[in-house]
Design a protein around this motif. Sequence first.
Motif, PDB file in Angstrom:
ATOM      1  N   SER A  21      15.069  27.894  -5.071  1.00 18.11           N
ATOM      2  CA  SER A  21      15.226  26.664  -4.293  1.00 18.11           C
ATOM      3  C   SER A  21      14.565  26.813  -2.928  1.00 18.11           C
ATOM      4  CB  SER A  21      16.714  26.333  -4.105  1.00 18.11           C
ATOM      5  OG  SER A  21      17.401  26.304  -5.334  1.00 18.11           O
ATOM      6  N   PHE A  22      14.800  27.972  -2.294  1.00 20.95           N
ATOM      7  CA  PHE A  22      14.243  28.252  -0.969  1.00 20.95           C
ATOM      8  C   PHE A  22      13.957  29.744  -0.851  1.00 20.95           C
ATOM      9  CE2 PHE A  22      16.993  24.552  -0.416  1.00 20.95           C
ATOM     10  CZ  PHE A  22      16.170  23.671   0.289  1.00 20.95           C
ATOM     11  N   ALA A  23      13.055  30.083   0.068  1.00 25.67           N
ATOM     12  CA  ALA A  23      12.777  31.478   0.399  1.00 25.67           C
ATOM     13  C   ALA A  23      12.856  31.641   1.912  1.00 25.67           C
ATOM     14  CB  ALA A  23      11.400  31.894  -0.105  1.00 25.67           C
ATOM     15  N   ALA A  24      13.471  32.737   2.343  1.00 26.52           N
ATOM     16  CA  ALA A  24      13.571  33.039   3.772  1.00 26.52           C
ATOM     17  C   ALA A  24      12.588  34.146   4.107  1.00 26.52           C
ATOM     18  CB  ALA A  24      14.993  33.468   4.130  1.00 26.52           C
ATOM     19  N   GLY A  25      11.683  33.867   5.027  1.00 26.05           N
ATOM     20  CA  GLY A  25      10.695  34.857   5.431  1.00 26.05           C
ATOM     21  C   GLY A  25      11.173  35.683   6.607  1.00 26.05           C
ATOM     22  N   GLY A  26      10.538  36.829   6.791  1.00 24.33           N
ATOM     23  CA  GLY A  26      10.837  37.659   7.945  1.00 24.33           C
ATOM     24  C   GLY A  26      10.306  37.067   9.235  1.00 24.33           C
ATOM     25  N   ASP A  27       9.599  35.938   9.124  1.00 27.55           N
ATOM     26  CA  ASP A  27       9.135  35.204  10.307  1.00 27.55           C
ATOM     27  C   ASP A  27      10.178  34.185  10.757  1.00 27.55           C
ATOM     28  OD1 ASP A  27       8.940  33.498   8.145  1.00 27.55           O
ATOM     29  OD2 ASP A  27       6.986  32.682   8.700  1.00 27.55           O
ATOM     30  N   ASN A  28      11.356  34.233  10.128  1.00 23.81           N
ATOM     31  CA  ASN A  28      12.488  33.361  10.460  1.00 23.81           C
ATOM     32  C   ASN A  28      12.234  31.900  10.111  1.00 23.81           C
ATOM     33  OD1 ASN A  28      13.649  35.710  11.504  1.00 23.81           O
ATOM     34  ND2 ASN A  28      12.808  35.305  13.540  1.00 23.81           N
ATOM     35  N   ARG A  29      11.391  31.682   9.116  1.00 30.83           N
ATOM     36  CA  ARG A  29      11.154  30.341   8.597  1.00 30.83           C
ATOM     37  C   ARG A  29      11.738  30.232   7.190  1.00 30.83           C
ATOM     38  NH1 ARG A  29       6.244  31.519  11.392  1.00 30.83           N
ATOM     39  NH2 ARG A  29       5.746  29.950  12.989  1.00 30.83           N
ATOM     40  N   ILE A  30      12.101  29.015   6.821  1.00 31.48           N
ATOM     41  CA  ILE A  30      12.570  28.725   5.472  1.00 31.48           C
ATOM     42  C   ILE A  30      11.447  28.012   4.723  1.00 31.48           C
ATOM     43  CG2 ILE A  30      14.178  27.383   4.076  1.00 31.48           C
ATOM     44  CD1 ILE A  30      15.496  29.785   5.352  1.00 31.48           C
ATOM     45  N   TYR A  31      11.060  28.583   3.595  1.00 32.22           N
ATOM     46  CA  TYR A  31       9.986  28.022   2.775  1.00 32.22           C
ATOM     47  C   TYR A  31      10.609  27.270   1.600  1.00 32.22           C
ATOM     48  CZ  TYR A  31       6.878  30.805   5.605  1.00 32.22           C
ATOM     49  OH  TYR A  31       6.187  31.319   6.682  1.00 32.22           O
ATOM     50  N   VAL A  32      10.221  26.019   1.460  1.00 29.04           N
ATOM     51  CA  VAL A  32      10.816  25.163   0.435  1.00 29.04           C
ATOM     52  C   VAL A  32      10.215  25.492  -0.925  1.00 29.04           C
ATOM     53  CG1 VAL A  32      11.206  22.800  -0.331  1.00 29.04           C
ATOM     54  CG2 VAL A  32      11.188  23.335   2.123  1.00 29.04           C
ATOM     55  N   GLY A  33      11.092  25.831  -1.878  1.00 31.17           N
ATOM     56  CA  GLY A  33      10.677  26.053  -3.252  1.00 31.17           C
ATOM     57  C   GLY A  33      10.935  24.787  -4.054  1.00 31.17           C
ATOM     58  N   ARG A  34      11.959  24.827  -4.910  1.00 31.38           N
ATOM     59  CA  ARG A  34      12.318  23.618  -5.658  1.00 31.38           C
ATOM     60  C   ARG A  34      13.182  22.668  -4.833  1.00 31.38           C
ATOM     61  NH1 ARG A  34      12.692  24.784 -12.139  1.00 31.38           N
ATOM     62  NH2 ARG A  34      11.213  26.511 -12.194  1.00 31.38           N
ATOM     63  N   GLY A  35      13.701  23.155  -3.722  1.00 27.35           N
ATOM     64  CA  GLY A  35      14.455  22.283  -2.836  1.00 27.35           C
ATOM     65  C   GLY A  35      15.906  22.093  -3.250  1.00 27.35           C
ATOM     66  N   TRP A  36      16.531  21.099  -2.629  1.00 32.33           N
ATOM     67  CA  TRP A  36      17.969  20.889  -2.794  1.00 32.33           C
ATOM     68  C   TRP A  36      18.355  20.253  -4.118  1.00 32.33           C
ATOM     69  CZ3 TRP A  36      20.581  23.551   0.554  1.00 32.33           C
ATOM     70  CH2 TRP A  36      20.192  23.655   1.886  1.00 32.33           C
ATOM     71  N   THR A  37      17.496  19.433  -4.692  1.00 31.64           N
ATOM     72  CA  THR A  37      17.951  18.552  -5.777  1.00 31.64           C
ATOM     73  C   THR A  37      17.309  18.824  -7.132  1.00 31.64           C
ATOM     74  OG1 THR A  37      16.287  16.879  -5.178  1.00 31.64           O
ATOM     75  CG2 THR A  37      18.462  16.707  -4.139  1.00 31.64           C
ATOM     76  N   SER A  38      16.505  19.876  -7.246  1.00 31.23           N
ATOM     77  CA  SER A  38      15.871  20.197  -8.527  1.00 31.23           C
ATOM     78  C   SER A  38      16.496  21.455  -9.124  1.00 31.23           C
ATOM     79  CB  SER A  38      14.363  20.418  -8.351  1.00 31.23           C
ATOM     80  OG  SER A  38      13.730  19.232  -7.931  1.00 31.23           O
ATOM     81  N   VAL A  39      16.737  21.429 -10.421  1.00 30.89           N
ATOM     82  CA  VAL A  39      17.266  22.600 -11.120  1.00 30.89           C
ATOM     83  C   VAL A  39      16.265  23.743 -10.999  1.00 30.89           C
ATOM     84  CG1 VAL A  39      17.932  23.524 -13.375  1.00 30.89           C
ATOM     85  CG2 VAL A  39      18.598  21.197 -12.731  1.00 30.89           C
ATOM     86  N   GLY A  40      16.756  24.921 -10.642  1.00 30.43           N
ATOM     87  CA  GLY A  40      15.891  26.074 -10.459  1.00 30.43           C
ATOM     88  C   GLY A  40      15.747  26.905 -11.719  1.00 30.43           C
ATOM     89  N   ALA A  41      15.090  28.055 -11.575  1.00 26.37           N
ATOM     90  CA  ALA A  41      14.948  29.031 -12.661  1.00 26.37           C
ATOM     91  C   ALA A  41      15.100  30.407 -12.029  1.00 26.37           C
ATOM     92  CB  ALA A  41      13.604  28.883 -13.358  1.00 26.37           C
ATOM     93  N   HIS A  42      16.337  30.743 -11.684  1.00 22.67           N
ATOM     94  CA  HIS A  42      16.565  31.982 -10.937  1.00 22.67           C
ATOM     95  C   HIS A  42      17.833  32.709 -11.352  1.00 22.67           C
ATOM     96  CE1 HIS A  42      19.724  30.084  -8.445  1.00 22.67           C
ATOM     97  NE2 HIS A  42      18.986  28.999  -8.591  1.00 22.67           N
ATOM     98  N   ALA A  43      18.761  32.033 -12.038  1.00 18.02           N
ATOM     99  CA  ALA A  43      20.036  32.652 -12.398  1.00 18.02           C
ATOM    100  C   ALA A  43      20.547  32.024 -13.690  1.00 18.02           C
ATOM    101  CB  ALA A  43      21.060  32.466 -11.280  1.00 18.02           C
ATOM    102  N   PRO A  44      20.409  32.722 -14.821  1.00 18.94           N
ATOM    103  CA  PRO A  44      20.806  32.153 -16.112  1.00 18.94           C
ATOM    104  C   PRO A  44      22.219  31.584 -16.099  1.00 18.94           C
ATOM    105  CG  PRO A  44      19.695  34.243 -16.431  1.00 18.94           C
ATOM    106  CD  PRO A  44      19.887  34.087 -14.953  1.00 18.94           C
TER     107      PRO A  44
END
Length: 222
Positions: free
Chosen positions: A83-106
């Motif tokens: 859904s999101f990735a947190a970088g060491g630059d202290n920014r949040i990078y938007v992946g699938r976002g808040w409202t889309s089903v992800g593919a990260h945890a069965p």
Amino acid sequence: MILNILIGINCLICRGPEFVSRDDWGARPPTQVETMQTPVPFVVIHHTYRPEACYNKDDCIKAMQWMQDLHQLNNSWNDIGYSFAAGGDNRIYVGRGWTSVGAHAPKYNDKSIGITLIGDWSNEVPPLSQLIVVKQLILIGIREGYIREDYKLIGHRQVRDTECPGDALYGEIQTWPHWVADPTADYDLPIFKDGFHPDPATNDVGEHNKLKRHNLDRFGSA
């Protein structure tokens, strides 16, 4: 030096994280989008293992593009898994976002926000500022109605056979207020014991796939 770090952290707390949109990091469109019902009851924490930690926007953008290539082109998923990735630059990078089903945890993909901290956090805890932006992201999710106020926080290893989110980071999140040892309490969901259970609904075989248990396979060796 220490004073500068403290000032930087205080500024971060005051202003909140900067979001980097999909357009800004050069994401390809998803091949399919499945809408997720919110607010969700779970937040799942990951680390990327590979790519390695990034500490500036250019490197973090490269990390996001690398992950989308792996997930979308190699694994044939709809999009980057998180859904999101947190970088060491202290920014949040938007992946699938808040409202889309992800593919990260069965079995939890349609019930959770998946947040990955870019880097290998097996032996060391991420920088404090990176942890802060993750906590701020969760608070934003609660405030905006995407995450339940009584959400449960879990690590990826609690739902499948993986070392993710790394021993050090997993130890860290166990100290956070909403972490639970048993995510299945009050929910008819599996907790990982001795088998791997892919989620055919999202073609999820775990976001590591070729990187299962941190074996990089064709992408290199750990």
